[in-house]
Scaffold this active site. Structure first.
Site, PDB file in Angstrom:
ATOM      1  N   ASP A 153      73.884  21.115   3.045  1.00 17.76           N
ATOM      2  CA  ASP A 153      74.260  22.401   2.449  1.00 17.76           C
ATOM      3  C   ASP A 153      75.768  22.648   2.479  1.00 17.76           C
ATOM      4  OD1 ASP A 153      71.724  23.121   1.752  1.00 17.76           O
ATOM      5  OD2 ASP A 153      71.380  24.378   3.516  1.00 17.76           O
ATOM      6  N   ARG A 161      76.523  33.239  16.388  1.00 23.17           N
ATOM      7  CA  ARG A 161      77.123  33.595  15.093  1.00 23.17           C
ATOM      8  C   ARG A 161      78.387  34.443  15.215  1.00 23.17           C
ATOM      9  NH1 ARG A 161      74.631  29.265  14.312  1.00 23.17           N
ATOM     10  NH2 ARG A 161      73.106  29.143  12.648  1.00 23.17           N
ATOM     11  N   ASP A 189      70.820  34.976   9.946  1.00 20.96           N
ATOM     12  CA  ASP A 189      72.176  34.492  10.220  1.00 20.96           C
ATOM     13  C   ASP A 189      73.216  35.050   9.250  1.00 20.96           C
ATOM     14  OD1 ASP A 189      71.639  33.125  12.548  1.00 20.96           O
ATOM     15  OD2 ASP A 189      71.055  31.293  11.501  1.00 20.96           O
ATOM     16  N   SER A 191      64.122  22.365  10.556  1.00 21.38           N
ATOM     17  CA  SER A 191      65.468  22.912  10.538  1.00 21.38           C
ATOM     18  C   SER A 191      65.813  23.287  11.971  1.00 21.38           C
ATOM     19  CB  SER A 191      65.500  24.140   9.629  1.00 21.38           C
ATOM     20  OG  SER A 191      66.559  24.970  10.017  1.00 21.38           O
TER      21      SER A 191
HETATM   22  N1  ARG Z   1      64.992  32.892  14.153  1.00 22.56           N
HETATM   23  C1  ARG Z   1      66.129  32.640  14.952  1.00 22.56           C
HETATM   24  C2  ARG Z   1      67.180  33.684  14.762  1.00 22.56           C
HETATM   25  O1  ARG Z   1      67.153  34.381  13.782  1.00 22.56           O
HETATM   26  C3  ARG Z   1      66.692  31.262  14.766  1.00 22.56           C
HETATM   27  C4  ARG Z   1      67.151  30.873  13.406  1.00 22.56           C
HETATM   28  C5  ARG Z   1      67.770  29.538  13.509  1.00 22.56           C
HETATM   29  N2  ARG Z   1      67.843  28.728  12.362  1.00 22.56           N
HETATM   30  C6  ARG Z   1      67.330  27.489  12.266  1.00 22.56           C
HETATM   31  N3  ARG Z   1      67.851  26.706  11.405  1.00 22.56           N
HETATM   32  N4  ARG Z   1      66.356  27.058  12.986  1.00 22.56           N
HETATM   33  O2  ARG Z   1      68.044  33.828  15.582  1.00 22.56           O
END
Ligand code: ARG
Length: 395
Positions: free
Chosen positions: A12, A92, A121, A173
């Site tokens: 990406d 983040r 995110d 992921s």
């Molecule tokens: N659901 C979690 C959050 O919003 C993790 C998201 C992480 N992304 C991933 N690519 N697994 O903090």
């Protein structure tokens, strides 16, 4: 136009370099940081430049992550929906802090991230940017571009000579840092499916964990972990060690269905051995030194705190206020907790503190008892009064 892009080296963000360059006629500055995952900086730099970036900034943010993000969240006992230790969510705003610094130095016009339009995110990236640098534009290529599938993206990459990760497409992921790993997609998308073993990266299954328990002792000072098995240690070392010991004993796996900010329910699994062990131990120590009132009230704060972190409101006045409360609450959270790690379980086996409110002579049922049993009569006369009044009325 100049854009600072949060860059991971994956498909990406690699495609994003080229796409942003074309669409915005922009110069692309990549930003990557070390927050606990190992990365070959030199290779990453080469790759970014080869893909069309002007340069790549790389920061080691591990210490800042621990001191300013992980420890305050541990002190706050913040677990989103009572389970998720917030590893991804915490990283983040930290990354954006780094990006904003670079953007200022480079006099950039915008920052860009590779988040989708249905996740959390994007919210964390954009709220933090708005707070720290409202003058910066935020661009989210993945939300805007025309590709409808991974195949289309790969097609675009091939056409433009963008190196596509050679590894066979991973079925999951994965987001990885010091505080834990978040894993989504593939078979996990059906919440009825048991997570396949290959989804887990750093923990063994309880079945494969040693059949002998492992005991550990964690020392805390004012709510922060300072020692492991009696040895003073830097926090970052403690986290790394606990990740290893916990993982080896199958501790730290979390399987949950959670509510994203955008309203979608998602099935997520996490591996966070250090976070699970430290939260368990820290909570136990609080039980020893907190009054009942404080213990109950702090739960409300913890819940709200976890939502703020999850919803991307790390930088907000309300969170500052909660931090002030949490910090004061930790004044007496000093002592030691002993735990037994055994086949996926993290079991409390002992706790002590110089500030303990526990009194053995009050609690005991032996002749050492100093409690005035007769005083209970008057206490119940008064504490029981509302019950008596209601009982009479309801008759
Ligand atoms: N659901 C979690 C959050 O919003 C993790 C998201 C992480 N992304 C991933 N690519 N697994 O903090």
């Amino acid at each position: 136009m100049k854009i600072v892009l949060a860059y991971s080296g994956g498909l990406d963000t690699s495609v994003a370099i080229r796409w942003l360059k074309e669409k915005y006629n922009a110069e692309i500055i990549c930003y990557t940081s070390n927050i606990g995952q190992t990365e070959d900086v030199k290779k990453l730099k080469e790759k970014a430049i080869k893909t069309g970036a002007k340069k790549l900034y790389f920061d080691d943010l591990r210490q800042k992550f621990v001191d300013e993000y992980i420890i305050p969240t541990l002190k706050a006992s913040a677990l989103y929906q009572d389970k998720y230790p917030l590893a991804t969510a915490l990283s983040r705003p930290l990354i954006v802090e780094g990006m904003v610094k670079v953007a200022k130095k480079e006099k950039a016009d915008a920052i860009a991230h590779g988040c989708t339009g249905k996740g959390n995110d994007q919210v964390r990236f954009e709220l933090t940017t708005r707070y720290l640098a409202p003058e910066l534009k935020v661009i989210a290529p993945v939300r805007e571009w025309e590709f409808k599938s991974r195949e289309e993206e790969i097609g675009y990459a091939k056409k433009h000579n963008i190196p596509v990760p050679v590894t066979k497409a991973k079925p999951y992921s994965i987001d990885w840092n010091l505080w834990g790993i978040s894993i989504e997609c593939g078979k996990l998308e059906d919440p009825w499916n048991e997570p396949p073993e290959d989804a887990y990266q750093i923990t063994v299954s309880p079945e494969r964990a040693p059949s002998k328990p492992e005991y550990i002792t964690i020392g805390f000072e004012k709510g922060a972990p300072v020692s492991l098995n009696g040895k003073k240690m830097e926090t970052i070392k403690i986290i790394e060690k606990l990740t290893e010991i916990g993982g080896k004993n199958g501790v730290g796996r979390i399987d949950m269905v959670e509510d994203r900010l955008v309203g979608i329910k998602s099935r997520e699994i996490y591996e966070a051995p250090a976070a699970v062990i430290l939260h368990t131990a820290h909570n136990e120590l609080e039980k020893l030194v907190f009054s009942r009132d404080l213990f109950e009230f702090k739960k409300i704060v913890s819940q709200r705190y976890s939502q703020l972190v999850y919803f991307g409101q790390w930088f907000s006045h309300i969170k500052d206020c909660l931090d002030a409360f949490v910090e004061e609450s930790q004044r007496f959270v000093t002592g030691e907790v002993r735990l037994k790690l055994y086949k996926g379980n993290c079991i409390i086996s002992g706790r002590k503190s110089p500030y303990s409110l526990y009194s053995e002579t009050l609690a005991t049922y032996t002749e050492k008892d100093v409690f005035d049993h007769k005083a209970a009569k008057g206490f119940l006369e008064i504490f029981g009064l509302p019950s008596k009044l209601e009982g009479l009325r309801d008759k």
